[in-house]
Write a protein that holds these residues in place. Structure first.
Motif, short mmCIF file in Angstrom:
data_model
loop_
_atom_site.label_atom_id
_atom_site.label_comp_id
_atom_site.label_asym_id
_atom_site.label_seq_id
_atom_site.Cartn_x
_atom_site.Cartn_y
_atom_site.Cartn_z
N ARG A 17 0.83 -1.22 0.00
CA ARG A 17 0.00 0.00 0.00
C ARG A 17 0.86 1.27 0.00
O ARG A 17 0.39 2.33 -0.40
CB ARG A 17 -0.92 0.01 1.20
N LEU A 18 2.10 1.16 0.44
CA LEU A 18 3.00 2.32 0.46
C LEU A 18 3.32 2.82 -0.94
O LEU A 18 3.86 3.91 -1.10
CB LEU A 18 4.30 1.98 1.19
N THR A 25 1.61 9.74 3.06
CA THR A 25 2.06 9.75 4.46
C THR A 25 1.43 8.60 5.24
O THR A 25 0.40 8.06 4.83
CB THR A 25 1.70 11.07 5.17
N VAL A 26 2.08 8.25 6.33
CA VAL A 26 1.53 7.30 7.29
C VAL A 26 1.64 7.94 8.66
O VAL A 26 2.45 8.83 8.89
CB VAL A 26 2.27 5.94 7.28
N VAL A 27 0.83 7.48 9.59
CA VAL A 27 0.89 7.98 10.96
C VAL A 27 1.41 6.84 11.84
O VAL A 27 0.87 5.73 11.81
CB VAL A 27 -0.49 8.46 11.46
N ILE A 28 2.48 7.13 12.56
CA ILE A 28 3.05 6.14 13.47
C ILE A 28 2.97 6.69 14.89
O ILE A 28 2.88 7.89 15.10
CB ILE A 28 4.51 5.82 13.11
N THR A 29 3.00 5.79 15.85
CA THR A 29 2.99 6.19 17.25
C THR A 29 4.34 5.85 17.84
O THR A 29 4.75 4.69 17.85
CB THR A 29 1.87 5.48 18.03
N ALA A 30 5.04 6.86 18.33
CA ALA A 30 6.35 6.68 18.94
C ALA A 30 6.19 6.04 20.32
O ALA A 30 5.10 5.99 20.88
CB ALA A 30 7.07 8.02 19.05
N ASP A 31 7.31 5.57 20.86
CA ASP A 31 7.29 4.93 22.18
C ASP A 31 6.71 5.84 23.26
O ASP A 31 6.12 5.35 24.22
CB ASP A 31 8.70 4.51 22.59
N ASN A 32 6.89 7.15 23.12
CA ASN A 32 6.38 8.09 24.13
C ASN A 32 4.90 8.41 23.94
O ASN A 32 4.35 9.23 24.66
CB ASN A 32 7.21 9.37 24.14
N GLY A 33 4.26 7.78 22.95
CA GLY A 33 2.83 7.97 22.72
C GLY A 33 2.50 9.06 21.72
O GLY A 33 1.33 9.22 21.35
#
Length: 73
Positions: A17-18, A25-33
């Motif tokens: 899909r990329l 764009t994609v949305v990612i969640t970092a370790d800090n939220g």
């Protein structure tokens, strides 16, 4: 500058899909939220026959421009 860490584990069929037109764009969640919008062009080099799997580090400047995006492991 800010640095964010995150882990990605995507199967190859999801990685396809990329490459679809209109997907920029994609949305990612970092370790800090914190949720981060990332251009797909940064992920494409990390796609392998099994997909994307690993630990990543993203560094941005004070204007939210990407300074580095790298796979750590």
């Amino acid at each position: 500058m800010q640095t964010f860490y995150f882990t990605l584990s995507l199967k190859y069929d999801l990685c396809e899909r990329l490459y679809l037109p209109g997907i920029n764009t994609v949305v990612i969640t970092a370790d800090n939220g914190k949720r981060i919008q990332l251009p797909v062009k940064n992920l494409r080099p990390h796609v392998s026959p099994i997909g994307i799997k690993g630990r990543f580090r993203l560094t941005i400047d004070n204007e939210n421009k990407i300074k580095s995006f790298e796979k750590m492991a």
